[in-house]
Structure formats: C-alpha cells, structure tokens
Design a protein around this motif. Structure first.
Motif, PDB file in Angstrom:
ATOM      1  N   ASN A 194       0.804  -1.216   0.000  1.00 30.33           N
ATOM      2  CA  ASN A 194       0.000   0.000   0.000  1.00 30.33           C
ATOM      3  C   ASN A 194       0.842   1.273   0.000  1.00 30.33           C
ATOM      4  O   ASN A 194       0.289   2.366   0.060  1.00 30.33           O
ATOM      5  CB  ASN A 194      -0.942   0.032   1.202  1.00 30.33           C
TER       6      ASN A 194
ATOM      7  N   THR B 143      -0.595   5.276  -0.053  1.00 29.44           N
ATOM      8  CA  THR B 143      -1.369   5.831  -1.145  1.00 29.44           C
ATOM      9  C   THR B 143      -2.176   4.745  -1.842  1.00 29.44           C
ATOM     10  O   THR B 143      -1.771   3.577  -1.874  1.00 29.44           O
ATOM     11  CB  THR B 143      -0.449   6.527  -2.167  1.00 29.44           C
ATOM     12  N   LEU B 144      -3.313   5.151  -2.382  1.00 28.85           N
ATOM     13  CA  LEU B 144      -4.090   4.283  -3.257  1.00 28.85           C
ATOM     14  C   LEU B 144      -3.750   4.542  -4.714  1.00 28.85           C
ATOM     15  O   LEU B 144      -4.257   3.857  -5.599  1.00 28.85           O
ATOM     16  CB  LEU B 144      -5.581   4.488  -3.026  1.00 28.85           C
TER      17      LEU B 144
END
Length: 126
Positions: free
Chosen positions: A31, A101-102
């Motif tokens: 992730n 972060t996505l």
C-alpha cells in the motif's frame, strides 16, 4: 507504527557498486509508494529514486539515471537500490521512505512521505 531499516552502505572506490536494502515492518508494504533519498552534510535531503506501490513505475534523479536501479519485493517487504558506477558526489546518507497511497504513481516530494528510515552511510572515494 511502521519501521524502516536501511542497510548495505559502506565505503567504495569510484566506479564501484553497492546495493542498499530497506526492510519495512508494521504495515502493508504493497500500500506504500517508496523512495530513496540522500543527504550530504549541510545540504538538503534530495530524492534519488522512487517506485510505485505496484512497482510498475519508477523515476530517477537525473544525476543517477542510468547508474542506479530501484526495485521492490512486496512479498519480502523490502525495497532495494542498486548503485553502479558510483561517483564521489554520490557520498551521502541514504534514506528510504514510505508514502501510503491508493494511487498508482510515484511520489517525488519528500514532504509527502509518511515514514522514514534512519539512513545508511555511503562514501565513495576518489
């Protein structure tokens, strides 16, 4: 709390090679976009290389492009920096950093990174 531990630094002659490692614990490694930074005495910390969380995007500072390679092994929670053809101006403390972060891109701005390692010294002699 995430922990990042760098290793692999040392003293090498110009033209030599080193591989730095950054082992992460305490969070889901996949992730996080990751990056390598370096800081010489009395200088600001500067980005060296970055890699997206899915490791399909990389970016390098112009000063190291063609010489350094950033990679990651999400199964091992480890980030790497392969450094070839080292120059004296590469001498610095090298830090790894993690940005939750996505997103699918890289993160280049130091202020956006959430967690930092303690650094490992790289010294390149003439």
């Amino acid at each position: 709390q995430v922990q990042l531990v760098e290793s692999g630094g040392g003293l090498v002659q110009a033209g030599g090679s080193l591989t730095l490692s950054c082992e992460a614990s305490g969070y889901t490694f996949s992730n996080y976009a990751m990056g390598w930074f370096r800081q010489a005495p009395e200088q600001e910390r500067e980005p060296v290389a970055a890699i997206s969380r899915t490791d399909d995007i990389t970016y390098y500072a112009q000063s190291v492009q063609g010489r350094f390679t950033i990679s990651r092994d999400n199964a091992k929670n480890t980030l790497y920096l392969q450094m070839n053809n080292l120059k004296p101006e590469d001498t610095a403390v090298y830090y790894c950093a993690a940005h939750w972060t996505l997103g699918l891109g890289i993160t280049w701005t130091p202020a956006k990174y959430d967690d930092w390692g303690q650094g490992t010294q790289v010294t390149v002699s003439h």
